[in-house]
Design a protein around this motif. Sequence first.
Motif, mmCIF file in Angstrom:
data_model
loop_
_atom_site.group_PDB
_atom_site.id
_atom_site.type_symbol
_atom_site.label_atom_id
_atom_site.label_comp_id
_atom_site.label_asym_id
_atom_site.label_seq_id
_atom_site.Cartn_x
_atom_site.Cartn_y
_atom_site.Cartn_z
ATOM 1 N N GLY A 16 0.773 -1.234 0.000
ATOM 2 C CA GLY A 16 0.000 0.000 0.000
ATOM 3 C C GLY A 16 0.807 1.288 0.000
ATOM 4 N N VAL A 17 2.134 1.191 0.076
ATOM 5 C CA VAL A 17 2.949 2.416 0.119
ATOM 6 C C VAL A 17 3.064 3.082 -1.256
ATOM 7 C CG1 VAL A 17 4.267 1.732 2.161
ATOM 8 C CG2 VAL A 17 5.145 1.157 -0.118
ATOM 9 N N GLY A 18 2.825 2.294 -2.306
ATOM 10 C CA GLY A 18 2.835 2.869 -3.659
ATOM 11 C C GLY A 18 3.946 2.370 -4.569
ATOM 12 N N LYS A 19 4.456 1.177 -4.310
ATOM 13 C CA LYS A 19 5.534 0.632 -5.146
ATOM 14 C C LYS A 19 5.088 0.467 -6.604
ATOM 15 C CE LYS A 19 5.759 -3.036 -2.560
ATOM 16 N NZ LYS A 19 4.709 -2.621 -1.603
ATOM 17 N N THR A 20 3.947 -0.199 -6.773
ATOM 18 C CA THR A 20 3.443 -0.431 -8.133
ATOM 19 C C THR A 20 3.120 0.902 -8.812
ATOM 20 O OG1 THR A 20 2.533 -2.557 -7.440
ATOM 21 C CG2 THR A 20 1.656 -1.624 -9.473
ATOM 22 N N SER A 21 2.554 1.823 -8.048
ATOM 23 C CA SER A 21 2.197 3.128 -8.622
ATOM 24 C C SER A 21 3.430 3.909 -9.054
ATOM 25 C CB SER A 21 1.410 3.952 -7.595
ATOM 26 O OG SER A 21 0.223 3.284 -7.242
ATOM 27 N N PHE A 31 -1.218 7.062 -13.743
ATOM 28 C CA PHE A 31 -1.549 6.772 -12.344
ATOM 29 C C PHE A 31 -2.940 6.159 -12.313
ATOM 30 C CE2 PHE A 31 -3.439 8.087 -8.215
ATOM 31 C CZ PHE A 31 -2.535 7.478 -7.365
ATOM 32 N N PRO A 33 -5.760 5.193 -9.859
ATOM 33 C CA PRO A 33 -6.103 5.434 -8.448
ATOM 34 C C PRO A 33 -6.358 4.158 -7.646
ATOM 35 C CG PRO A 33 -7.283 6.955 -9.849
ATOM 36 C CD PRO A 33 -6.606 5.972 -10.769
ATOM 37 N N ASN A 120 6.832 8.149 -0.199
ATOM 38 C CA ASN A 120 5.867 8.399 -1.275
ATOM 39 C C ASN A 120 4.580 9.048 -0.734
ATOM 40 O OD1 ASN A 120 4.972 8.178 -4.024
ATOM 41 N ND2 ASN A 120 3.748 6.397 -3.432
ATOM 42 N N LYS A 121 3.780 9.562 -1.638
ATOM 43 C CA LYS A 121 2.502 10.247 -1.373
ATOM 44 C C LYS A 121 2.726 11.646 -0.817
ATOM 45 C CE LYS A 121 0.208 5.772 -0.632
ATOM 46 N NZ LYS A 121 -0.896 5.018 -0.025
ATOM 47 N N ASP A 123 2.033 14.264 -2.123
ATOM 48 C CA ASP A 123 0.900 15.133 -2.477
ATOM 49 C C ASP A 123 -0.125 15.215 -1.345
ATOM 50 O OD1 ASP A 123 -1.454 12.928 -3.468
ATOM 51 O OD2 ASP A 123 0.609 12.243 -3.614
ATOM 52 N N LEU A 124 -0.019 14.323 -0.360
ATOM 53 C CA LEU A 124 -0.957 14.301 0.773
ATOM 54 C C LEU A 124 -0.282 14.925 2.006
ATOM 55 C CD1 LEU A 124 -2.336 10.635 0.408
ATOM 56 C CD2 LEU A 124 -3.466 12.761 -0.301
ATOM 57 N N SER A 150 5.756 11.588 -5.337
ATOM 58 C CA SER A 150 4.329 11.332 -5.499
ATOM 59 C C SER A 150 4.116 10.609 -6.816
ATOM 60 C CB SER A 150 3.519 12.634 -5.499
ATOM 61 O OG SER A 150 2.193 12.361 -5.936
ATOM 62 N N ALA A 151 3.629 9.392 -6.721
ATOM 63 C CA ALA A 151 3.274 8.658 -7.942
ATOM 64 C C ALA A 151 2.043 9.292 -8.566
ATOM 65 C CB ALA A 151 3.007 7.190 -7.622
ATOM 66 N N LYS A 152 1.257 9.980 -7.728
ATOM 67 C CA LYS A 152 0.019 10.582 -8.234
ATOM 68 C C LYS A 152 0.312 11.782 -9.129
ATOM 69 C CE LYS A 152 -4.514 12.198 -6.816
ATOM 70 N NZ LYS A 152 -5.380 12.563 -5.687
#
Length: 172
Positions: A16-21, A31, A33, A120-121, A123-124, A150-152
């Motif tokens: 859930g940390v965003g590796k794939t993203s 991206f 979501p 990561n993240k 943007d939040l 930020s992957a987003k």
Amino acid sequence: MSYNYLFKVVAIGDSGVGKTSLITRYVDDTFVPKAIPTIGVDFKLKDVMIDDKIVRLQIWDTAGQERYRMQLSSSIYKNANAFILVFDLTSKKSIKELEYYFGEIQNNCDEDSLIIVVGNKCDLPDQVENVQEEIDSIFKEQVQNFSKTSAKDGTNVKNIFEMIAEKLKERK
Ligand code: GDP
Ligand code: MG
């Protein structure tokens, strides 16, 4: 197409940390979501041009092999040139877990593998206090770099992969 250098780069960190993203953002510049978690070992290829040379990054994702599920299989560590240790800036737990993954790298890999830590993240709103101090206390001098991504929105994503490509090429 042929290449001049091939490096294996492995993204690890909690689910859930965003590796794939992060990998999807870098390789496909998109991206999703609600990415569907994939199970098993997966990698993507991306070529980077550095000084007229083609550096091919073979970027491994570690979906479904995070801590508490199963041990990362040894094929992931085998011949890895660099690790991207990913945590989530909105999760205090995910930064604590870095210690576990760092231990796994030390137990399974050459001392000279490049280790990059990514929060990561970005943007939040950030929930982790004193990030740099926490990272310093876990890794001492063994981590060559820490970046917020930020992957987003794409912040720093290209930078970290290109920095890895450059550093690995310099060592050759
Ligand atoms: P993995 O389990 O480490 O591969 O994590 P995923 O790439 O599947 O991402 C987990 C969740 O976090 C998904 O819902 C993503 O859309 C979301 N996510 C990933 N990266 C970012 C980011 O940089 N910013 C935000 N806001 N959400 C993200
Ligand atoms: Mg994943």
